[in-house]
Design a protein around this motif. Structure first.
Motif, PDB file in Angstrom:
ATOM      1  N   LYS A  59      47.560  30.457  39.497  1.00  0.00           N
ATOM      2  CA  LYS A  59      46.921  31.776  39.437  1.00  0.00           C
ATOM      3  C   LYS A  59      47.969  32.876  39.578  1.00  0.00           C
ATOM      4  CE  LYS A  59      42.744  30.218  41.824  1.00  0.00           C
ATOM      5  NZ  LYS A  59      41.961  30.332  43.067  1.00  0.00           N
ATOM      6  N   PHE A  60      47.628  34.026  39.031  1.00  0.00           N
ATOM      7  CA  PHE A  60      48.357  35.242  39.349  1.00  0.00           C
ATOM      8  C   PHE A  60      47.802  35.689  40.691  1.00  0.00           C
ATOM      9  CE2 PHE A  60      48.510  34.937  34.751  1.00  0.00           C
ATOM     10  CZ  PHE A  60      49.881  35.018  34.551  1.00  0.00           C
ATOM     11  N   THR A  61      48.684  35.927  41.656  1.00  0.00           N
ATOM     12  CA  THR A  61      48.225  36.080  43.027  1.00  0.00           C
ATOM     13  C   THR A  61      48.394  37.470  43.637  1.00  0.00           C
ATOM     14  OG1 THR A  61      50.298  35.000  43.629  1.00  0.00           O
ATOM     15  CG2 THR A  61      48.314  33.656  43.691  1.00  0.00           C
ATOM     16  N   ALA A  62      49.263  38.306  43.084  1.00  0.00           N
ATOM     17  CA  ALA A  62      49.453  39.647  43.642  1.00  0.00           C
ATOM     18  C   ALA A  62      50.243  40.496  42.656  1.00  0.00           C
ATOM     19  CB  ALA A  62      50.194  39.584  44.975  1.00  0.00           C
ATOM     20  N   PHE A  63      50.093  41.822  42.781  1.00  0.00           N
ATOM     21  CA  PHE A  63      50.909  42.722  41.977  1.00  0.00           C
ATOM     22  C   PHE A  63      51.110  44.035  42.716  1.00  0.00           C
ATOM     23  CE2 PHE A  63      46.658  44.005  40.866  1.00  0.00           C
ATOM     24  CZ  PHE A  63      46.735  45.359  40.561  1.00  0.00           C
ATOM     25  N   GLY A  64      52.222  44.689  42.408  1.00  0.00           N
ATOM     26  CA  GLY A  64      52.515  45.949  43.060  1.00  0.00           C
ATOM     27  C   GLY A  64      53.695  46.648  42.431  1.00  0.00           C
ATOM     28  N   GLN A  65      53.998  47.827  42.977  1.00  0.00           N
ATOM     29  CA  GLN A  65      55.051  48.676  42.442  1.00  0.00           C
ATOM     30  C   GLN A  65      56.211  48.766  43.427  1.00  0.00           C
ATOM     31  OE1 GLN A  65      53.827  52.733  41.534  1.00  0.00           O
ATOM     32  NE2 GLN A  65      55.063  52.643  39.669  1.00  0.00           N
ATOM     33  N   VAL A  66      57.424  48.641  42.908  1.00  0.00           N
ATOM     34  CA  VAL A  66      58.638  48.722  43.725  1.00  0.00           C
ATOM     35  C   VAL A  66      58.788  50.157  44.230  1.00  0.00           C
ATOM     36  CG1 VAL A  66      61.154  48.471  43.717  1.00  0.00           C
ATOM     37  CG2 VAL A  66      59.724  46.858  42.430  1.00  0.00           C
ATOM     38  N   VAL A  87      57.592  46.825  48.254  1.00  0.00           N
ATOM     39  CA  VAL A  87      56.577  46.906  47.206  1.00  0.00           C
ATOM     40  C   VAL A  87      55.274  47.419  47.807  1.00  0.00           C
ATOM     41  CG1 VAL A  87      55.154  45.528  45.618  1.00  0.00           C
ATOM     42  CG2 VAL A  87      57.600  45.064  45.807  1.00  0.00           C
ATOM     43  N   GLU A  88      54.635  48.320  47.079  1.00  0.00           N
ATOM     44  CA  GLU A  88      53.297  48.772  47.443  1.00  0.00           C
ATOM     45  C   GLU A  88      52.320  47.936  46.626  1.00  0.00           C
ATOM     46  OE1 GLU A  88      50.561  52.712  46.946  1.00  0.00           O
ATOM     47  OE2 GLU A  88      52.652  53.014  47.532  1.00  0.00           O
ATOM     48  N   TYR A  89      51.717  46.967  47.285  1.00  0.00           N
ATOM     49  CA  TYR A  89      50.790  46.062  46.604  1.00  0.00           C
ATOM     50  C   TYR A  89      49.459  46.759  46.358  1.00  0.00           C
ATOM     51  CZ  TYR A  89      54.110  42.306  47.016  1.00  0.00           C
ATOM     52  OH  TYR A  89      55.232  41.533  46.878  1.00  0.00           O
ATOM     53  N   GLN A  90      48.833  46.376  45.263  1.00  0.00           N
ATOM     54  CA  GLN A  90      47.581  46.980  44.825  1.00  0.00           C
ATOM     55  C   GLN A  90      46.422  46.022  45.077  1.00  0.00           C
ATOM     56  OE1 GLN A  90      47.760  50.259  43.644  1.00  0.00           O
ATOM     57  NE2 GLN A  90      49.832  49.918  44.423  1.00  0.00           N
ATOM     58  N   PRO A  91      45.222  46.564  45.271  1.00  0.00           N
ATOM     59  CA  PRO A  91      44.063  45.694  45.467  1.00  0.00           C
ATOM     60  C   PRO A  91      43.720  44.946  44.178  1.00  0.00           C
ATOM     61  CG  PRO A  91      43.400  48.003  45.423  1.00  0.00           C
ATOM     62  CD  PRO A  91      44.892  47.980  45.372  1.00  0.00           C
ATOM     63  N   GLU A 127      52.339  45.033  27.655  1.00  0.00           N
ATOM     64  CA  GLU A 127      51.041  44.552  27.190  1.00  0.00           C
ATOM     65  C   GLU A 127      50.615  43.283  27.927  1.00  0.00           C
ATOM     66  OE1 GLU A 127      52.922  47.263  24.508  1.00  0.00           O
ATOM     67  OE2 GLU A 127      53.666  45.326  25.180  1.00  0.00           O
ATOM     68  N   ASP A 128      51.551  42.392  28.193  1.00  0.00           N
ATOM     69  CA  ASP A 128      51.226  41.172  28.944  1.00  0.00           C
ATOM     70  C   ASP A 128      50.891  41.512  30.388  1.00  0.00           C
ATOM     71  OD1 ASP A 128      51.581  39.627  26.692  1.00  0.00           O
ATOM     72  OD2 ASP A 128      53.520  38.818  27.309  1.00  0.00           O
ATOM     73  N   PHE A 129      51.642  42.423  30.973  1.00  0.00           N
ATOM     74  CA  PHE A 129      51.350  42.867  32.331  1.00  0.00           C
ATOM     75  C   PHE A 129      49.930  43.429  32.396  1.00  0.00           C
ATOM     76  CE2 PHE A 129      51.289  46.129  35.658  1.00  0.00           C
ATOM     77  CZ  PHE A 129      51.740  45.407  36.745  1.00  0.00           C
ATOM     78  N   GLU A 130      49.557  44.231  31.417  1.00  0.00           N
ATOM     79  CA  GLU A 130      48.223  44.826  31.404  1.00  0.00           C
ATOM     80  C   GLU A 130      47.113  43.783  31.260  1.00  0.00           C
ATOM     81  OE1 GLU A 130      48.760  47.733  28.297  1.00  0.00           O
ATOM     82  OE2 GLU A 130      49.438  49.256  29.736  1.00  0.00           O
ATOM     83  N   ALA A 135      42.760  41.247  34.333  1.00  0.00           N
ATOM     84  CA  ALA A 135      42.060  40.069  34.892  1.00  0.00           C
ATOM     85  C   ALA A 135      41.992  40.125  36.410  1.00  0.00           C
ATOM     86  CB  ALA A 135      42.753  38.791  34.445  1.00  0.00           C
ATOM     87  N   MET A 136      42.973  40.758  37.031  1.00  0.00           N
ATOM     88  CA  MET A 136      43.018  40.825  38.491  1.00  0.00           C
ATOM     89  C   MET A 136      42.189  41.965  39.076  1.00  0.00           C
ATOM     90  SD  MET A 136      47.009  39.841  39.234  1.00  0.00           S
ATOM     91  CE  MET A 136      46.765  39.502  40.999  1.00  0.00           C
ATOM     92  N   THR A 137      41.830  42.929  38.238  1.00  0.00           N
ATOM     93  CA  THR A 137      41.137  44.104  38.769  1.00  0.00           C
ATOM     94  C   THR A 137      39.724  44.279  38.223  1.00  0.00           C
ATOM     95  OG1 THR A 137      42.175  45.523  37.098  1.00  0.00           O
ATOM     96  CG2 THR A 137      43.265  45.357  39.265  1.00  0.00           C
ATOM     97  N   ASN A 138      39.305  43.432  37.300  1.00  0.00           N
ATOM     98  CA  ASN A 138      37.955  43.559  36.735  1.00  0.00           C
ATOM     99  C   ASN A 138      37.131  42.304  36.941  1.00  0.00           C
ATOM    100  OD1 ASN A 138      38.158  46.216  35.675  1.00  0.00           O
ATOM    101  ND2 ASN A 138      39.500  45.400  34.104  1.00  0.00           N
TER     102      ASN A 138
END
Length: 138
Positions: A59-66, A87-91, A127-130, A135-138
């Protein structure tokens, strides 16, 4: 110009980084974690649940901005000297990789997709990141 990076790490290690607000790649390799700049994005993929076990996660498990300017070592006096980035992780929720494989352009051979995640660190197209973040936010 904002860039996007995929880091592969076990889920337990990802959650530790999320809890403490940092990213680490390749067991703390400076050459990997030096590549993102402040404002770039990272997303984690976890092939397995725990580093020393074989229980799959996939699974993709987390994402955030440096949020910092350069890598640092949290405790240079210890025997383990990893390099990290703040990193500021996003919900978001974890997202299975298999339903996304056909949409991810960096994965050329959809049957041997695990090959594209080996090495633990790579830049990916926006585009791949999006696709992953959707998938992680919807």
């Amino acid at each position: 110009m904002t860039r996007y990076f995929l880091i592969a790490a076990s889920r337990d290690h990802v959650l530790g980084g999320v809890k403490n607000g940092f990213a680490q790649a390749g067991h703390g390799r400076r050459d990997y974690i030096s590549k993102p700049a402040k404002g770039d994005w990272v997303v984690y993929y976890s092939a397995k649940e725990k580093i020393d076990e074989t229980t799959p996660c996939q699974k993709f498990t987390a994402f955030g901005q440096v949020t910092d300017d350069e890598p640092y070592q949290p405790d240079p006096n210890s025997d383990f000297k990893p390099y990290r980035r703040d990193v500021e992780y996003q919900p978001g929720q974890e997202a299975e990789i298999r339903p996304l494989l056909e949409k991810l352009s960096f994965i050329k051979n959809k049957k041997q997709w695990g090959f594209y995640l080996m090495g633990g660190f790579r830049e990916i197209p926006k585009e791949d990141f999006e696709v992953i973040i959707d998938a992680m936010t919807n």
